[in-house]
Design a protein around this motif. Structure first.
Motif, PDB file in Angstrom:
ATOM      1  N   ASP A 185      41.992  31.876  43.344  1.00 60.05           N
ATOM      2  CA  ASP A 185      44.107  31.164  44.009  1.00 60.05           C
ATOM      3  C   ASP A 185      44.380  32.018  42.748  1.00 60.05           C
ATOM      4  O   ASP A 185      44.942  31.379  41.480  1.00 60.05           O
ATOM      5  CB  ASP A 185      44.655  30.163  44.935  1.00 60.05           C
ATOM      6  CG  ASP A 185      45.249  30.776  45.434  1.00 60.05           C
ATOM      7  OD1 ASP A 185      45.107  31.365  47.146  1.00 60.05           O
ATOM      8  OD2 ASP A 185      46.183  30.748  45.053  1.00 60.05           O
ATOM      9  N   LEU A 186      45.292  33.344  43.467  1.00 63.62           N
ATOM     10  CA  LEU A 186      46.377  33.673  41.567  1.00 63.62           C
ATOM     11  C   LEU A 186      46.541  33.076  41.882  1.00 63.62           C
ATOM     12  O   LEU A 186      47.730  32.254  40.540  1.00 63.62           O
ATOM     13  CB  LEU A 186      47.452  34.532  42.396  1.00 63.62           C
ATOM     14  CG  LEU A 186      47.129  35.860  41.520  1.00 63.62           C
ATOM     15  CD1 LEU A 186      46.024  36.181  40.088  1.00 63.62           C
ATOM     16  CD2 LEU A 186      47.350  37.436  42.622  1.00 63.62           C
ATOM     17  N   ASN A 187      47.832  31.871  42.333  1.00 65.38           N
ATOM     18  CA  ASN A 187      49.264  30.791  42.259  1.00 65.38           C
ATOM     19  C   ASN A 187      48.279  29.189  41.736  1.00 65.38           C
ATOM     20  O   ASN A 187      48.562  28.469  41.899  1.00 65.38           O
ATOM     21  CB  ASN A 187      50.179  30.328  43.901  1.00 65.38           C
ATOM     22  CG  ASN A 187      50.341  32.025  43.633  1.00 65.38           C
ATOM     23  OD1 ASN A 187      51.078  32.428  42.549  1.00 65.38           O
ATOM     24  ND2 ASN A 187      50.571  32.551  44.410  1.00 65.38           N
ATOM     25  N   ASP A 188      46.864  28.915  42.711  1.00 68.91           N
ATOM     26  CA  ASP A 188      46.428  27.731  42.179  1.00 68.91           C
ATOM     27  C   ASP A 188      45.222  28.181  42.145  1.00 68.91           C
ATOM     28  O   ASP A 188      43.966  28.156  42.820  1.00 68.91           O
ATOM     29  CB  ASP A 188      46.388  27.282  44.191  1.00 68.91           C
ATOM     30  CG  ASP A 188      46.218  25.690  43.563  1.00 68.91           C
ATOM     31  OD1 ASP A 188      45.138  25.177  42.266  1.00 68.91           O
ATOM     32  OD2 ASP A 188      45.760  25.167  44.336  1.00 68.91           O
TER      33      ASP A 188
ATOM     34  N   LYS B 239      43.078  39.223  35.544  1.00 66.31           N
ATOM     35  CA  LYS B 239      43.744  38.604  36.509  1.00 66.31           C
ATOM     36  C   LYS B 239      43.721  39.986  37.487  1.00 66.31           C
ATOM     37  O   LYS B 239      43.683  41.036  37.364  1.00 66.31           O
ATOM     38  CB  LYS B 239      45.488  38.865  36.519  1.00 66.31           C
ATOM     39  CG  LYS B 239      45.964  38.203  37.434  1.00 66.31           C
ATOM     40  CD  LYS B 239      47.607  38.025  36.784  1.00 66.31           C
ATOM     41  CE  LYS B 239      48.601  37.587  37.469  1.00 66.31           C
ATOM     42  NZ  LYS B 239      50.019  37.523  36.615  1.00 66.31           N
TER      43      LYS B 239
ATOM     44  N   GLY C  50      43.128  38.120  43.078  1.00 67.68           N
ATOM     45  CA  GLY C  50      42.933  36.267  42.742  1.00 67.68           C
ATOM     46  C   GLY C  50      42.618  36.300  41.452  1.00 67.68           C
ATOM     47  O   GLY C  50      42.413  37.896  40.677  1.00 67.68           O
ATOM     48  N   TRP C  51      42.671  35.381  40.536  1.00 61.55           N
ATOM     49  CA  TRP C  51      41.305  34.986  39.409  1.00 61.55           C
ATOM     50  C   TRP C  51      40.143  35.834  39.430  1.00 61.55           C
ATOM     51  O   TRP C  51      39.520  34.521  40.238  1.00 61.55           O
ATOM     52  CB  TRP C  51      41.886  33.996  38.734  1.00 61.55           C
ATOM     53  CG  TRP C  51      43.239  34.044  38.560  1.00 61.55           C
ATOM     54  CD1 TRP C  51      44.391  33.270  38.744  1.00 61.55           C
ATOM     55  CD2 TRP C  51      43.852  34.583  36.723  1.00 61.55           C
ATOM     56  NE1 TRP C  51      45.118  33.187  38.255  1.00 61.55           N
ATOM     57  CE2 TRP C  51      45.244  33.833  37.470  1.00 61.55           C
ATOM     58  CE3 TRP C  51      43.427  34.516  35.976  1.00 61.55           C
ATOM     59  CZ2 TRP C  51      45.465  34.075  36.092  1.00 61.55           C
ATOM     60  CZ3 TRP C  51      44.730  35.189  35.220  1.00 61.55           C
ATOM     61  CH2 TRP C  51      46.006  35.227  35.377  1.00 61.55           C
TER      62      TRP C  51
ATOM     63  N   GLU D 185      45.118  41.700  42.195  1.00 66.31           N
ATOM     64  CA  GLU D 185      46.011  41.321  42.795  1.00 66.31           C
ATOM     65  C   GLU D 185      45.379  39.960  43.818  1.00 66.31           C
ATOM     66  O   GLU D 185      46.117  39.839  44.572  1.00 66.31           O
ATOM     67  CB  GLU D 185      45.854  42.626  43.176  1.00 66.31           C
ATOM     68  CG  GLU D 185      45.283  43.081  43.653  1.00 66.31           C
ATOM     69  CD  GLU D 185      46.017  45.021  44.364  1.00 66.31           C
ATOM     70  OE1 GLU D 185      46.515  44.730  45.303  1.00 66.31           O
ATOM     71  OE2 GLU D 185      45.090  45.911  44.194  1.00 66.31           O
TER      72      GLU D 185
ATOM     73  N   LYS E 176      50.165  31.111  31.765  1.00 66.86           N
ATOM     74  CA  LYS E 176      50.336  29.944  32.082  1.00 66.86           C
ATOM     75  C   LYS E 176      50.545  30.454  34.342  1.00 66.86           C
ATOM     76  O   LYS E 176      51.532  31.342  34.052  1.00 66.86           O
ATOM     77  CB  LYS E 176      52.341  29.249  32.115  1.00 66.86           C
ATOM     78  CG  LYS E 176      51.867  28.302  31.187  1.00 66.86           C
ATOM     79  CD  LYS E 176      53.263  27.995  30.630  1.00 66.86           C
ATOM     80  CE  LYS E 176      52.920  26.927  29.302  1.00 66.86           C
ATOM     81  NZ  LYS E 176      54.465  26.116  29.164  1.00 66.86           N
ATOM     82  N   ILE E 177      50.409  29.503  34.850  1.00 64.24           N
ATOM     83  CA  ILE E 177      50.796  29.596  36.193  1.00 64.24           C
ATOM     84  C   ILE E 177      51.068  28.560  36.419  1.00 64.24           C
ATOM     85  O   ILE E 177      50.839  27.053  36.927  1.00 64.24           O
ATOM     86  CB  ILE E 177      48.971  29.471  37.104  1.00 64.24           C
ATOM     87  CG1 ILE E 177      47.985  30.378  35.980  1.00 64.24           C
ATOM     88  CG2 ILE E 177      49.026  30.016  38.410  1.00 64.24           C
ATOM     89  CD1 ILE E 177      46.355  30.862  36.333  1.00 64.24           C
ATOM     90  N   ASN E 178      52.207  29.019  37.277  1.00 61.02           N
ATOM     91  CA  ASN E 178      53.463  27.733  38.055  1.00 61.02           C
ATOM     92  C   ASN E 178      53.575  26.285  36.479  1.00 61.02           C
ATOM     93  O   ASN E 178      54.091  25.374  37.372  1.00 61.02           O
ATOM     94  CB  ASN E 178      52.494  27.388  39.354  1.00 61.02           C
ATOM     95  CG  ASN E 178      52.775  27.961  40.138  1.00 61.02           C
ATOM     96  OD1 ASN E 178      53.806  28.580  40.436  1.00 61.02           O
ATOM     97  ND2 ASN E 178      51.538  27.595  41.141  1.00 61.02           N
TER      98      ASN E 178
END
Lengths: 352, 352
Positions: free
Chosen positions: A280-283, A254, A258-259, A256, A195-197
């Motif tokens: 983007d890692l978080n989005d 994953k 980004g995806w 550091e 899951k992301i956020n």
């Protein structure tokens, strides 16, 4: 970019796979999903079987029958002007773009390896057509591991269209069916491994009819079964290696930065290469960087020649420290593996 | 079948709607979603506006620009051989089936009525394009009322394809956006007005490119935002009124015999009629019965003649005891209403 293609390539060829259907031949063992399970590397092969024919003027179309659980075989004469046989994979109505039948039936079968190079192939299919949306077969599996469960999703092909169906397993013995998760026309789905956020994410590749092109979208889910908030993610690029058709490839990796998504692109002359895009890692709906040129192109003999030549098409990769072991289907025929360096891939990407 | 078309038909015509855009004319006020709100009948009109032209050799294409929030207008010469202008609704690339532009921009605007016959039209749009997936406009809304909230969903059209987006409102003043709920190509979505055995259900109409046809599917959801378990529901019927194209129409009506879905069907010569299908009350994925012949056909002048003639197309109905008041778009131009008897509709259906 340093590429290390395994000396053992192609790792699995159709000759290694005994057919499951009487009177059929295996013409493809390719586009495998990849997982690590109990210390072994598993390749979940797309096995394509074709009804044998002793008459070169006859083209056969296998169709799994949900009523009988068996495969019916339809025959077409090559000189029948109502049909177009120019693409060996399909039978089309003459003058139309749509296909009527496939010339082979695909299902999913496991191959197991201790070293990731020499594989033993299961005797029987692992996932086989099971409902009216899979009568033309199931293709191109990907496997995402989340919290003890392996989610396996693949193209479900039938006269109703091509959509993406999902099953899951915890032991690679029994599977639970979850139905079709993306409606036709859609394939090349990739579910992120966490899951992301608070939300699950998937890449997908719809192919609309009235307008729009085969490009990559992103969707969200709370339960992996139901998907929404579909957004366009990245598209075709005129004049480049990914000008005609693109779609996700391996399950997102994953890093550091980004995806990292290894994706396939085809040019107008149907040459399939693998490249990468960084999200983007978080989005993950935000594209950071992308390959200007392919990472891997069809160059080796087993990539250039085959049932459908000049194809390098990955459905899964394993990461071992800084090494990406990308398994891929070669020429719609066999499985191979190439190792790349993660930092070299990332360095090669160009900010968008 | 007794049909009672209102004497006031057409209830709303383009002449009744002042354009929202300077230099544009309203060419359609049609295919409205329907709701009852605070004792009034609301029609959420699809208003189609076209840039005016004083040169008959110029065709204009309006495109909403997400950067500026304004509408850009592109011009094409009718004698430009690169394009095909034969369908007045779209501009196609010559020789291709896909469209490049629309010739009008649609958005959603409210009309309000005390008696369901005489409507007052709002000054401003209620839902307007708002992101890159809506640059060609938004079309054909449906409204499902669940637990105090009105869910409004519609075709979102852009160069990326045609998908279905959703917003919701509780007061018909402010809306909450929920993004695209069905990825391209999809439209004619209908969300059932209550959970059935713990799940929400929707009908949808994917249009795949490689194979398959524009037919009706059913999907499930837990939250109305994310949809899965897509299954084929019912299809085209050769030689009948619904042989070429079908799609859901009005929000499913609960009856003691099952869920009644008023749906549209088109024949090969593009004549759009309304018919019905009855779905199992406890399992709407089961078809019980269906119209052999249309319930309503384009016969009145306002249904036969218009921007795109010979079209009767409903996006919503109100039920009053045994009377079904079916509001519908006529000839892609105006709104009209016809009353039918619920028991006569049900009696007319043929078991499948």
């Amino acid at each position: 970019m340093h590429l290390y293609r395994y000396e053992e390539n192609p790792l699995i060829t159709p000759n290694d796979v005994p057919p499951h259907h009487d009177g059929f031949e295996v013409i493809g063992a390719f586009n495998a999903g990849v997982a690590k399970f109990q210390g072994e590397v598993l390749l979940l092969l797309r096995v394509a079987e074709r009804p044998m024919s002793d008459d070169p003027n006859i083209v056969k179309a296998p169709v799994w029958n949900p009523e009988t659980g068996k495969v019916d075989v339809y025959e077409f004469r090559k000189d029948d002007p109502r049909y177009d046989f120019s693409d060996p994979r399909v039978i089309k109505e003459a003058g139309a773009e749509r296909f009527l039948y496939l010339t082979s039936l695909s299902y999913l079968r496991l191959a197991r390896s201790q070293d990731g190079r020499r594989f033993t192939i299961d005797d029987r299919p692992f996932v086989y057509p099971s409902n009216e949306l899979e009568t033309f077969g199931i293709e191109d599996p990907r496997i995402t591991y989340i919290d003890g469960t392996y989610y396996i999703y693949f193209s479900a092909v039938s006269p109703k269209g091509v959509g993406e169906a999902m099953v899951s397993t915890t032991d690679f013995r029994t599977v639970t069916h979850h139905g079709m998760i993306f409606a036709p026309e859609n394939k090349d789905v990739l579910i992120f491994p966490e899951k992301i956020n608070g939300k699950y994410y998937a890449l997908h590749r719809p192919v609309p009819r009235s307008n729009g092109r085969p490009e990559v979208w992103i969707a969200e889910s709370e339960n992996l079964l139901h998907w929404g908030n579909h957004r366009f993610l990245f598209g075709l690029r005129e004049g480049k290696w990914d000008s005609a058709r693109i779609g996700g490839g391996a399950v997102p990796i994953k890093t550091e930065h980004g995806w990292l998504e290894l994706y396939h692109g085809a040019s107008d002359d149907h040459r399939y290469c693998m490249g990468a895009v960084l999200l983007d890692l978080n989005d993950p709906a935000k594209v950071i960087a992308r390959s200007e040129r392919p990472l891997v192109e069809p160059e080796a003999d087993y990539e250039v020649n085959g049932f459908f030549g000049r194809v390098v098409f990955s459905c899964g990769a394993l990461v071992d420290g800084d090494v990406v072991k990308m398994y891929y289907g070669a020429a719609d025929t066999s499985m191979a593996c190439v190792e790349l360096k993660l930092d070299e891939i990332l360095d090669s990407l160009v900010k968008v």
